[in-house]
Structure formats: structure tokens, C-alpha cells
Enzyme design. Structure first.
Site, PDB file in Angstrom:
ATOM      1  N   HIS A 110       0.813  -1.223   0.000  1.00 22.10           N
ATOM      2  CA  HIS A 110       0.000   0.000   0.000  1.00 22.10           C
ATOM      3  C   HIS A 110       0.848   1.276   0.000  1.00 22.10           C
ATOM      4  CE1 HIS A 110      -3.622  -2.284   0.485  1.00 22.10           C
ATOM      5  NE2 HIS A 110      -3.332  -2.701   1.700  1.00 22.10           N
ATOM      6  N   ASP A 159      -2.897 -10.429  -2.362  1.00 18.59           N
ATOM      7  CA  ASP A 159      -3.427  -9.918  -1.097  1.00 18.59           C
ATOM      8  C   ASP A 159      -4.870  -9.485  -1.341  1.00 18.59           C
ATOM      9  OD1 ASP A 159      -2.162  -8.563   1.702  1.00 18.59           O
ATOM     10  OD2 ASP A 159      -3.956  -7.567   0.925  1.00 18.59           O
ATOM     11  N   HIS A 168      -6.477  -7.073  -0.343  1.00 18.84           N
ATOM     12  CA  HIS A 168      -6.637  -5.630  -0.530  1.00 18.84           C
ATOM     13  C   HIS A 168      -5.907  -5.198  -1.803  1.00 18.84           C
ATOM     14  CE1 HIS A 168      -6.850  -6.488   3.897  1.00 18.84           C
ATOM     15  NE2 HIS A 168      -8.030  -5.953   3.657  1.00 18.84           N
ATOM     16  N   ASP A 192      -4.853 -12.630   3.417  1.00 20.08           N
ATOM     17  CA  ASP A 192      -6.083 -12.114   4.000  1.00 20.08           C
ATOM     18  C   ASP A 192      -7.311 -12.399   3.140  1.00 20.08           C
ATOM     19  OD1 ASP A 192      -4.852 -10.363   2.265  1.00 20.08           O
ATOM     20  OD2 ASP A 192      -4.621  -8.745   3.728  1.00 20.08           O
TER      21      ASP A 192
HETATM   22 ZN   LIG Z   1      -4.113  -7.030   2.836  1.00 23.33          ZN
END
Ligand SMILES: [Zn+2]
Length: 365
Positions: free
Chosen positions: A137, A174, A176, A262
Site C-alpha cells: 500500500h 493480497d 486488498h 487475508d
Molecule cells: Zn491485505
């Protein structure tokens, strides 16, 4: 086959402090002090399972080194580096770190660099970097979402600058959106970023199919947002119909995987259903593609995954796939999670994957 493996005890010493999950503890708001979701346990327990199972004996330990200022500044601004040197949050108010946090973040980025260099140099065939803090991120001028430095982007920049690697594909599994890596290379047609994630989780309003890269890099960013509830069947279809064809079209010299767990069936920060066998299948499809496309040069860099009990089995399965283990450690949770209704591809997931397939034609070949 030699599989490199990066881990360092200092990764567990990155201190995200007392929190209520992802918020600062605050009794005035009813937020009882607890742990930060991003704490040492999940990754430390991955390493301990790798040792206890004996998988460690099949791996070649690679020594991480701290990423240098020069390596970091290929991706980040000097102001961001200065913030990490003196502050206690990486910039978004949600990415805390304790004393020495920058030193550990350097070691995480340097761990991915070491893994990538070892693969490119042929010292090992492929590699797994079990690093912390995560990185996908982080943007050039700020950390974000528990990430201090953009570990993978820094490693991509390093092997391109010093090893003559030209085309790199980053596949982010991931749950996200891999917004940081995408942003760093948005205008670069020689870096393909593919992110498969749960739609609209984090960052908010990010990771849409319409984000496709900029300028000369148009087409080199591919986003595959999937509906909540997607399990092993949906992920397998996304890999087979979008991700692997994207790699085939792009023809990378090196593949780096942002390996978050995740999307796992028990994760507190998303709502997907992937199990250890599902992660093994995802990894195997990427390893097989790298074998055909770039002499097997593939590096997995650990990102998120916040269930300390289940993440170890998911990551262990991926590392086994890298190492070519033929008698894998059984997943003790398989009877609980592999047979849940909805693990197979659902019609609304099929629609999302079909829509992402339309992006393939514009990938720079
Ligand atoms: Zn994540």
C-alpha cells in the site's frame, strides 16, 4: 530445485503497539486496548511452522540486508524517508511503528531485494521472502495501510537498475488492492501490475477495473476486483482466465508475487473464503506460468494476512509449492473450510472475471 527463504527475527520486533484492531485504543470511544491487527504473530508463526514441519531443511536461507537510501529513493521521496526516520506513523495515521521502525522496514525491503537478486543471479531457482512490515500500500510520498516502505517496488527498481532486468510482472493476491505498487509503475509499460482483490475494501474506492495505467503505461495495470465470498473456485478461475493469460501476453523476465493471505477463510480484515489448498493452487499456477515464461524466475514476498492460527498453513502450502514438495503438510482445518458451500465458482463471480478478461487485449506485449 533450490528455493531461497528470507526471514529475520527483527521482523517480529516491528512494534505496532497497543490498538483496538486497526484503531488507536480510546476508552472515550469504547475502544478497549488490545493488539493491532498487524502484529508479529501471524508471520512469526509461519516461520515457526516452517521450522517445526521440517520444510526449512528444503530451503536455502538467504540473508536479508537493509535497503540503502539509494535503493529506497528510487521509489520514495526524501521527505517520506525523513518521516520514517523521526516519526511514529508512516503517514496515514494507520501505520504505526515503534523505535527503530525504519531499520526494520529497511530490512524488510532489503529482504525482498535479496530474494529477487538471488533468483536473478541464479543462486536459487525461486524464493520466498517472509518479511514484515508489509509494503504494497505504500506510495512514493507516504506509507499507508500498515505499510512503511514499498518493499516489492523497491526490489523491482533494484533488479532493473543493477541486474539489467527489463520486464517485471507483479501479481498481487493480497485481498486488498495493491495500490502502492500500481501507483509507482502506473506510467511504466515494462512493469505489469495485476491485483486480484475483494472489491472496495482497502484503500476505499480503489482497485477498480477502470484503473489501467497512465500514458505509455496504459494497459500495464490490471485490476480484478472480486465479490465478497469468493472462494477457491473463484480464485482458480481468476488465475486461469485473467492472471495467467496476462502474464503470457506480457512475457516478463521476472515475476514477483505480493503474497497476502487475508483472502483466507478466517481473516478479520476481509470476507473471502480461500483455504490452504486454494492458496497452493494459486501459487502453483503462477509458478507454472513463470516456468514457461521466464525460466521459473519467481519471488513471493509476504504481505498481509491477519489470522495467526490459519495464515501459517496457507503460507506453508505456498512455500511447499515453490520448493516442489510432493508430500505436503496436511491442512488440519481442511474439513472445516474446504467443504463450505460457495467454494466453487459462483455466477456473480464469473461475471466479474469475464469483465476483467476484457482488459487483456491492452496489456503491452
Ligand atoms: Zn491485505
Amino acid at each position: 530445485m533450490a528455493t531461497g527463504y528470507v526471514y529475520h527475527e527483527l521482523y517480529g520486533w516491528h512494534d505496532t503497539g497497543t490498538h483496538a484492531g486497526l484503531l488507536p485504543a480510546d476508552p472515550r470511544r469504547g475502544l478497549q486496548p488490545h493488539r493491532h491487527f498487524e502484529n508479529a504473530e501471524a508471520k512469526r508463526r509461519v516461520h515457526e511452522l516452517v521450522v517445526v514441519s521440517g520444510l526449512i531443511d528444503r530451503l536455502t536461507r538467504l540473508r536479508p540486508r537493509p535497503a540503502s537510501d539509494e535503493e529506497i529513493l528510487r521509489v520514495h521521496t526524501a521527505a517520506h524517508l525523513a518521516r520514517l526516520a523521526s516519526g511514529s506513523d508512516a503517514g496515514d495515521g494507520g501505520s504505526p511503528f515503534g523505535p527503530g521502525g525504519l531499520d526494520i522496514a529497511r530490512l524488510a525491503a532489503g529482504g525482498v531485494i535479496a530474494a529477487a537478486e538471488s533468483v536473478v543471479d541464479g543462486e536459487v531457482d525461486n524464493a520466498y521472502a517472509l518479511v514484515r512490515p508489509p509494503g504494497h500500500h505504500a506510495l512514493p510520498d507516504t506509507g499507508m495501510g500498515f505499510c512503511l516502505l514499498a518493499n516489492i517496488a523497491i526490489a523491482v527498481a533494484a533488479v532493473r537498475a543493477t541486474r539489467g532486468v527489463r520486464r517485471v510482472a507483479v501479481v498481487d493476491i493480497d485481498v486488498h488492492h495493491g495500490n502502492g505498487t500500481q501507483a509507482v509503475f502506473a506510467a511504466d509499460p515494462d512493469v505489469l501490475t495485476v491485483s486480484v482483490h475483494q472489491e472496495r475494501v482497502f484503500p476505499p474506492d480503489s482497485g477498480h477495473r477502470t484503473e489501467r495505467g497512465e500514458g505509455a503505461g496504459f494497459g500495464s495495470a490490471v485490476n480484478v476486483p472480486l465479490p465478497p465470498g469468493t472462494g477457491n473456485g473463484g480464485y482458480a478461475a481468476a488465475m486461469a482466465r485473467v492472471v495467467v493469460p496476462a502474464l503470457e501476453r506480457f512475457a516478463p523476465d521476472l515475476v514477483i508475487v505480493a503474497a497476502g493471505y487475508d483472502a483466507g477463510a478466517t481473516d478479520p480484515l476481509a470476507r473471502m473464503m480461500v483455504t490452504a489448498s486454494g492458496f497452493r493452487a494459486i501459487a502453483s499456477s503462477l509458478i507454472e506460468a513463470a516456468g514457461r515464461l521466464c525460466a521459473g524466475r519467481i519471488v513471493f514476498a509476504h504481505e498481509g494476512g491477519y489470522d495467526p492460527v490459519y495464515v501459517p498453513f496457507c503460507a506453508h502450502a505456498v512455500i511447499e509449492a515453490l520448493a516442489g514438495v510432493t508430500e505436503p503438510l496436511p491442512d488440519p482445518f481442511s474439513p472445516n473450510f474446504d467443504f463450505m458451500a460457495g467454494q466453487d465458482l459462483q455466477p456473480h463471480q464469473e461475471e466479474a472475471i469475464a469483465a476483467a478478461e476484457a482488459l487483456l487485449a491492452d496489456i503491452p506485449g
